[in-house]
Design a protein around this motif. Sequence first.
Motif, PDB file in Angstrom:
ATOM      1  N   MET A 250       0.512  -1.380  -0.045  1.00 34.24           N
ATOM      2  CA  MET A 250      -0.253   0.035  -0.018  1.00 34.24           C
ATOM      3  C   MET A 250       0.750   1.594   0.446  1.00 34.24           C
ATOM      4  SD  MET A 250      -2.921   0.604   0.449  1.00 34.24           S
ATOM      5  CE  MET A 250      -3.974   2.016   0.398  1.00 34.24           C
ATOM      6  N   LEU A 251      -0.079   2.407  -0.586  1.00 30.44           N
ATOM      7  CA  LEU A 251       0.964   2.886  -1.272  1.00 30.44           C
ATOM      8  C   LEU A 251       0.992   3.922   0.398  1.00 30.44           C
ATOM      9  CD1 LEU A 251       0.530   4.170  -4.634  1.00 30.44           C
ATOM     10  CD2 LEU A 251       2.935   3.867  -3.452  1.00 30.44           C
ATOM     11  N   SER A 252       2.044   5.151   0.708  1.00 32.53           N
ATOM     12  CA  SER A 252       2.020   6.049   2.024  1.00 32.53           C
ATOM     13  C   SER A 252       0.824   7.060   0.946  1.00 32.53           C
ATOM     14  CB  SER A 252       3.241   6.947   2.448  1.00 32.53           C
ATOM     15  OG  SER A 252       3.956   7.443   1.600  1.00 32.53           O
ATOM     16  N   ASP A 253       0.294   7.992   2.417  1.00 34.19           N
ATOM     17  CA  ASP A 253      -0.883   8.952   2.111  1.00 34.19           C
ATOM     18  C   ASP A 253       0.457  10.167   0.830  1.00 34.19           C
ATOM     19  OD1 ASP A 253      -2.770  10.873   2.188  1.00 34.19           O
ATOM     20  OD2 ASP A 253      -2.007  11.573   3.686  1.00 34.19           O
ATOM     21  N   ASP A 254       2.119  10.675   1.165  1.00 38.19           N
ATOM     22  CA  ASP A 254       2.738  11.879   0.663  1.00 38.19           C
ATOM     23  C   ASP A 254       2.821  11.154  -0.905  1.00 38.19           C
ATOM     24  OD1 ASP A 254       3.108  12.710   2.721  1.00 38.19           O
ATOM     25  OD2 ASP A 254       4.924  12.140   3.423  1.00 38.19           O
ATOM     26  N   GLU A 255       2.993   9.446  -1.145  1.00 37.41           N
ATOM     27  CA  GLU A 255       3.355   8.680  -2.893  1.00 37.41           C
ATOM     28  C   GLU A 255       1.834   9.488  -2.971  1.00 37.41           C
ATOM     29  OE1 GLU A 255       6.062   5.202  -1.566  1.00 37.41           O
ATOM     30  OE2 GLU A 255       4.065   4.987  -1.588  1.00 37.41           O
ATOM     31  N   VAL A 256       0.738   9.219  -3.004  1.00 35.62           N
ATOM     32  CA  VAL A 256      -0.769   9.406  -3.261  1.00 35.62           C
ATOM     33  C   VAL A 256      -0.719  11.093  -3.867  1.00 35.62           C
ATOM     34  CG1 VAL A 256      -3.496   8.684  -3.477  1.00 35.62           C
ATOM     35  CG2 VAL A 256      -2.177   7.668  -2.257  1.00 35.62           C
ATOM     36  N   ARG A 257      -0.406  11.590  -2.627  1.00 35.58           N
ATOM     37  CA  ARG A 257      -0.555  13.191  -3.157  1.00 35.58           C
ATOM     38  C   ARG A 257       0.670  13.934  -3.729  1.00 35.58           C
ATOM     39  NH1 ARG A 257      -2.673  16.639   1.625  1.00 35.58           N
ATOM     40  NH2 ARG A 257      -3.416  15.439   3.130  1.00 35.58           N
ATOM     41  N   LYS A 258       1.206  13.097  -4.037  1.00 35.99           N
ATOM     42  CA  LYS A 258       2.644  13.390  -5.712  1.00 35.99           C
ATOM     43  C   LYS A 258       1.572  12.498  -6.730  1.00 35.99           C
ATOM     44  CE  LYS A 258       7.037  13.911  -3.280  1.00 35.99           C
ATOM     45  NZ  LYS A 258       8.080  12.592  -2.633  1.00 35.99           N
ATOM     46  N   ILE A 259       1.085  11.591  -6.768  1.00 40.60           N
ATOM     47  CA  ILE A 259       0.121  11.343  -7.776  1.00 40.60           C
ATOM     48  C   ILE A 259      -1.083  11.749  -7.914  1.00 40.60           C
ATOM     49  CG2 ILE A 259      -1.593   8.790  -8.918  1.00 40.60           C
ATOM     50  CD1 ILE A 259       0.590   7.467  -6.839  1.00 40.60           C
TER      51      ILE A 259
ATOM     52  N   ILE B 283      -8.458  23.930 -11.787  1.00 41.30           N
ATOM     53  CA  ILE B 283      -8.692  22.818 -11.450  1.00 41.30           C
ATOM     54  C   ILE B 283      -7.565  21.862 -10.351  1.00 41.30           C
ATOM     55  CG2 ILE B 283      -6.730  20.837 -12.369  1.00 41.30           C
ATOM     56  CD1 ILE B 283      -7.644  21.470 -15.433  1.00 41.30           C
ATOM     57  N   SER B 284      -8.404  21.502  -9.829  1.00 33.38           N
ATOM     58  CA  SER B 284      -7.426  21.677  -8.053  1.00 33.38           C
ATOM     59  C   SER B 284      -8.056  19.856  -7.216  1.00 33.38           C
ATOM     60  CB  SER B 284      -7.845  23.075  -7.416  1.00 33.38           C
ATOM     61  OG  SER B 284      -9.082  22.941  -6.937  1.00 33.38           O
ATOM     62  N   TYR B 285      -7.376  19.413  -6.402  1.00 32.76           N
ATOM     63  CA  TYR B 285      -7.333  18.591  -5.568  1.00 32.76           C
ATOM     64  C   TYR B 285      -7.842  18.774  -3.586  1.00 32.76           C
ATOM     65  CZ  TYR B 285      -2.825  17.202  -3.940  1.00 32.76           C
ATOM     66  OH  TYR B 285      -1.431  17.187  -3.288  1.00 32.76           O
ATOM     67  N   THR B 286      -8.692  18.520  -3.238  1.00 34.95           N
ATOM     68  CA  THR B 286      -8.443  18.528  -2.475  1.00 34.95           C
ATOM     69  C   THR B 286      -8.178  17.227  -1.346  1.00 34.95           C
ATOM     70  OG1 THR B 286     -10.752  18.475  -1.205  1.00 34.95           O
ATOM     71  CG2 THR B 286      -9.183  20.868  -1.528  1.00 34.95           C
ATOM     72  N   VAL B 287      -7.915  17.027  -0.182  1.00 33.77           N
ATOM     73  CA  VAL B 287      -8.208  15.857   0.434  1.00 33.77           C
ATOM     74  C   VAL B 287      -8.775  15.369   1.838  1.00 33.77           C
ATOM     75  CG1 VAL B 287      -7.191  13.334   1.774  1.00 33.77           C
ATOM     76  CG2 VAL B 287      -5.522  14.955   0.125  1.00 33.77           C
ATOM     77  N   THR B 288      -9.912  14.744   2.204  1.00 33.71           N
ATOM     78  CA  THR B 288     -10.736  15.065   2.895  1.00 33.71           C
ATOM     79  C   THR B 288     -11.126  13.406   3.549  1.00 33.71           C
ATOM     80  OG1 THR B 288     -11.510  17.119   1.724  1.00 33.71           O
ATOM     81  CG2 THR B 288     -13.867  16.352   3.802  1.00 33.71           C
ATOM     82  N   ASN B 289     -10.979  13.365   4.516  1.00 35.67           N
ATOM     83  CA  ASN B 289     -11.329  12.271   5.053  1.00 35.67           C
ATOM     84  C   ASN B 289     -11.049  10.715   4.352  1.00 35.67           C
ATOM     85  OD1 ASN B 289     -12.314  12.889   7.471  1.00 35.67           O
ATOM     86  ND2 ASN B 289     -14.450  13.315   6.426  1.00 35.67           N
TER      87      ASN B 289
ATOM     88  N   VAL C   7      -7.579   3.366  -3.037  1.00 32.17           N
ATOM     89  CA  VAL C   7      -7.859   5.022  -2.926  1.00 32.17           C
ATOM     90  C   VAL C   7      -9.289   5.245  -3.593  1.00 32.17           C
ATOM     91  CG1 VAL C   7      -6.531   7.492  -2.954  1.00 32.17           C
ATOM     92  CG2 VAL C   7      -5.016   5.349  -3.060  1.00 32.17           C
ATOM     93  N   GLU C   8     -10.044   5.862  -2.741  1.00 27.87           N
ATOM     94  CA  GLU C   8     -11.077   6.512  -2.880  1.00 27.87           C
ATOM     95  C   GLU C   8     -11.058   7.841  -3.504  1.00 27.87           C
ATOM     96  OE1 GLU C   8     -15.826   7.778  -0.986  1.00 27.87           O
ATOM     97  OE2 GLU C   8     -13.976   6.322   0.355  1.00 27.87           O
ATOM     98  N   TYR C   9     -11.392   8.522  -4.627  1.00 25.83           N
ATOM     99  CA  TYR C   9     -11.730   9.674  -5.209  1.00 25.83           C
ATOM    100  C   TYR C   9     -12.695  10.023  -5.764  1.00 25.83           C
ATOM    101  CZ  TYR C   9      -9.856   7.924  -9.862  1.00 25.83           C
ATOM    102  OH  TYR C   9     -10.470   7.080 -10.602  1.00 25.83           O
ATOM    103  N   GLN C  10     -13.085  11.408  -6.187  1.00 21.94           N
ATOM    104  CA  GLN C  10     -14.214  12.002  -6.716  1.00 21.94           C
ATOM    105  C   GLN C  10     -13.347  12.655  -7.506  1.00 21.94           C
ATOM    106  OE1 GLN C  10     -16.516  13.667  -3.934  1.00 21.94           O
ATOM    107  NE2 GLN C  10     -18.352  13.151  -4.797  1.00 21.94           N
TER     108      GLN C  10
END
Length: 140
Positions: free
Chosen positions: A1-10, A33-39, A76-79
């Motif tokens: 499983m990837l760490s949170d930092d790795e997923v943020r870089k992706i 165009i942007s992204y946020t992380v919520t829960n 990884v859940e995304y929207q």
Amino acid sequence: MLSDDEVRKIAQQIIDEAKAKAHVDQGTLKRSISYTVTNGKYIFRQMYYGFYGEDNPSGINSKLEQIARRLMPRGVEYQVIGTDFNGRIKERTVKKSGRTIEKSPTPALSNKQTTSNLKKLVETLKKLRKNDGDSEKTKN
């Protein structure tokens, strides 16, 4: 499983690629165009300009949805949320299990029920009852 930092870089890589491939050169699309992380859920946002050619059936001009589908790791859940100038929203959510949900939570303006429409319906029903000989005061 990837760490949170790795997923943020992706996720940042997805944003950079989407901005580079944006078709509208007004600048509004690229700025939106942007992204946020919520829960633990990654939410990608952008302006929605409708369909742009047949090679983009999703209707979102920067191909953010296709890029996210290709690069986001499984589990990884995304929207992806697109908002047009009138405030209508188009959402596509991918759950951890891989299940995809598409919806537009903003109701269409033509399906809006108003008080005046309901009053017209009640008046029409009263006229029909009166013509059929039924009375509102009579109970079965």
